[in-house]
Design an enzyme around this catalytic site. Structure first.
Site, PDB file in Angstrom:
ATOM      1  N   GLU A 126      51.215  23.641  37.086  1.00 62.72           N
ATOM      2  CA  GLU A 126      49.690  23.631  37.415  1.00 62.72           C
ATOM      3  C   GLU A 126      48.958  24.514  36.209  1.00 62.72           C
ATOM      4  O   GLU A 126      49.855  25.036  35.365  1.00 62.72           O
ATOM      5  CB  GLU A 126      49.714  24.275  38.771  1.00 62.72           C
ATOM      6  CG  GLU A 126      50.122  25.662  38.930  1.00 62.72           C
ATOM      7  CD  GLU A 126      49.989  26.613  40.435  1.00 62.72           C
ATOM      8  OE1 GLU A 126      49.145  25.848  41.199  1.00 62.72           O
ATOM      9  OE2 GLU A 126      50.815  27.118  40.359  1.00 62.72           O
TER      10      GLU A 126
ATOM     11  N   LYS B 282      49.915  32.273  47.896  1.00 62.22           N
ATOM     12  CA  LYS B 282      48.844  32.641  47.087  1.00 62.22           C
ATOM     13  C   LYS B 282      48.913  34.279  47.028  1.00 62.22           C
ATOM     14  O   LYS B 282      48.132  34.940  47.896  1.00 62.22           O
ATOM     15  CB  LYS B 282      47.621  32.354  47.391  1.00 62.22           C
ATOM     16  CG  LYS B 282      46.329  32.275  46.682  1.00 62.22           C
ATOM     17  CD  LYS B 282      45.173  31.403  47.164  1.00 62.22           C
ATOM     18  CE  LYS B 282      44.042  31.617  46.076  1.00 62.22           C
ATOM     19  NZ  LYS B 282      43.857  31.414  44.955  1.00 62.22           N
TER      20      LYS B 282
ATOM     21  N   TYR C   6      45.698  36.684  48.997  1.00 70.15           N
ATOM     22  CA  TYR C   6      44.150  36.148  48.873  1.00 70.15           C
ATOM     23  C   TYR C   6      43.698  34.874  49.202  1.00 70.15           C
ATOM     24  O   TYR C   6      44.717  34.075  49.037  1.00 70.15           O
ATOM     25  CB  TYR C   6      43.779  36.907  47.497  1.00 70.15           C
ATOM     26  CG  TYR C   6      43.936  36.095  46.171  1.00 70.15           C
ATOM     27  CD1 TYR C   6      45.414  35.843  45.793  1.00 70.15           C
ATOM     28  CD2 TYR C   6      42.914  35.348  45.770  1.00 70.15           C
ATOM     29  CE1 TYR C   6      45.609  35.050  44.780  1.00 70.15           C
ATOM     30  CE2 TYR C   6      42.981  34.829  44.506  1.00 70.15           C
ATOM     31  CZ  TYR C   6      44.339  34.541  44.162  1.00 70.15           C
ATOM     32  OH  TYR C   6      44.571  33.713  43.171  1.00 70.15           O
TER      33      TYR C   6
ATOM     34  N   LEU D 151      50.910  25.698  43.494  1.00 72.15           N
ATOM     35  CA  LEU D 151      49.947  26.038  44.966  1.00 72.15           C
ATOM     36  C   LEU D 151      49.308  25.057  45.433  1.00 72.15           C
ATOM     37  O   LEU D 151      48.852  24.435  44.726  1.00 72.15           O
ATOM     38  CB  LEU D 151      48.900  27.332  44.355  1.00 72.15           C
ATOM     39  CG  LEU D 151      48.173  27.713  45.431  1.00 72.15           C
ATOM     40  CD1 LEU D 151      48.712  29.196  46.227  1.00 72.15           C
ATOM     41  CD2 LEU D 151      46.697  28.165  45.035  1.00 72.15           C
TER      42      LEU D 151
HETATM   43  C1  LIG Z   1      47.581  29.105  40.418  1.00 67.57           C
HETATM   44  C2  LIG Z   1      46.541  28.372  41.181  1.00 67.57           C
HETATM   45  N1  LIG Z   1      46.732  26.770  41.390  1.00 67.57           N
HETATM   46  C3  LIG Z   1      45.890  26.030  41.899  1.00 67.57           C
HETATM   47  C4  LIG Z   1      44.741  26.844  42.465  1.00 67.57           C
HETATM   48  C5  LIG Z   1      43.757  25.954  43.064  1.00 67.57           C
HETATM   49  O1  LIG Z   1      43.552  26.293  44.530  1.00 67.57           O
HETATM   50  P1  LIG Z   1      42.157  26.077  45.233  1.00 67.57           P
HETATM   51  O2  LIG Z   1      41.899  24.511  45.225  1.00 67.57           O
HETATM   52  O3  LIG Z   1      42.637  26.284  46.794  1.00 67.57           O
HETATM   53  O4  LIG Z   1      41.128  26.771  44.707  1.00 67.57           O
HETATM   54  C6  LIG Z   1      44.413  28.131  42.283  1.00 67.57           C
HETATM   55  C7  LIG Z   1      43.035  28.772  42.761  1.00 67.57           C
HETATM   56  O5  LIG Z   1      42.845  30.018  42.372  1.00 67.57           O
HETATM   57  C8  LIG Z   1      45.360  28.925  41.784  1.00 67.57           C
HETATM   58  O6  LIG Z   1      45.199  30.114  41.360  1.00 67.57           O
END
Ligand SMILES: Cc1ncc(COP(=O)(O)O)c(C=O)c1O
Length: 289
Positions: free
Chosen positions: A181, A148, A33, A206
């Site tokens: 994270e 993701k 997603y 991620l």
């Molecule tokens: C586990 C995780 N880390 C980091 C992020 C941040 O990603 P982004 O900057 O692409 O929203 C998300 C976003 O949903 C996430 O689910």
């Protein structure tokens, strides 16, 4: 905003939108997603989200339901149909619907779903001024956190734990004591020399679209960036800590497991990064909170 969703070729009222019970998204969390920000009716960072989606589909060998241009066209049609100005767009692609069997089904059509909900980005500005609290929990996720996927149970449990503790985010900590994270954000600190530190992109992290934007903003503002691991104790003793994501562009973390970071108030480096990121958002979409 009317609540309309896109499911497999049609824009329908959200309440009437459905996928089959044999969809592998439901049965196996066999899908990926994206969450995109819509500001002023415009998609923020679309190319980066589309590229990550394509990469993640490849990692799971799920056929792309269509090319990037067609996907963008549908996303924009849905934004227009919803008359969305400030909103979040969720795009989900699963391997499709098939008789339940762990192995990949032959020739299954992937399921594409897009949903939207209004989202008040201005609330983040107030949180930026106050800062937010984080707690830490053991990282109990699988070994490919760089993809993701919709398999978010460990993230869901971590976030719920944070909410029940009165915190905004849960930082996921590996067995070696380093922070990977947040449950839905990337994690950062600013050390006492003013260097911005965030874990390197490994299978535990991620690659956030906002993470990449903040690395770029930091370099533009001559803030040094180092990608390396850090422990909870190092973050608690840092000058500043922060989190980033599409839905929370730059938020200062002023408390970690109850310990005040940087005197318990947001620091100057985070404030500079936040204004750089809001300026970038304004450049792309015209949105100013
Ligand atoms: C586990 C995780 N880390 C980091 C992020 C941040 O990603 P982004 O900057 O692409 O929203 C998300 C976003 O949903 C996430 O689910």
């Amino acid at each position: 905003m009317p609540r309309l969703a896109y499911v497999d070729g049609r824009i329908v009222p959200l309440a009437a939108a459905s996928v089959g019970v044999e969809d592998r998204g439901l049965q196996f969390a066999d899908g990926v997603y994206e969450v995109c920000a819509v500001l002023n009716g415009r998609l923020l960072d679309w190319p980066a989200h589309a590229a990550r989606l394509t990469h993640n589909l490849g990692e799971l060998a799920i056929r792309a339901p269509m090319g990037d241009a067609a996907l963008a066209m549908i996303a924009r049609r849905l934004i227009a149909a919803n008359r969305a100005t400030e909103a979040l767009l969720y795009i989900q692609v699963t391997r499709g619907s098939a008789r339940r069997d762990h192995g990949f089904p032959a020739d299954t059509r992937p399921t594409l779903v897009m949903t939207m909900r209004p989202f008040d980005f201005a609330q983040r500005v107030a949180q930026q001024a106050r800062g937010v609290a984080a707690i830490t929990v053991p990282d109990e996720r699988w070994g490919r956190c760089d993809v993701k996927t919709t398999g978010l149970l460990a993230n869901v449990l971590a976030k719920q734990h944070a909410r029940e503790s009165g915190a905004f985010e849960a930082w996921l900590v590996a067995a070696d004591g380093t922070v990977a994270e947040g449950a839905s954000t990337n994690a950062w600190l600013v050390d006492h020399t003013g260097t911005l530190v965030t874990p390197a992109l490994t299978r535990r992290v991620l690659p956030g679209v906002m993470r990449a934007a903040v690395v770029e903003a930091a370099r533009d503002h001559q803030i040094p960036v180092v990608e390396r691991g850090f422990t909870v104790a190092e973050a608690q003793g840092a000058a500043e800590a922060l989190i980033t994501s599409t839905t929370a562009p730059v938020l200062p973390v002023v408390r970690i497991d109850g310990v005040a970071v940087g005197g318990g108030v947001p620091g100057p480096a985070t404030a500079r990064l936040a204004s750089a990121v809001w300026a970038r958002i304004a450049d792309q979409t015209g949105y100013r909170p």
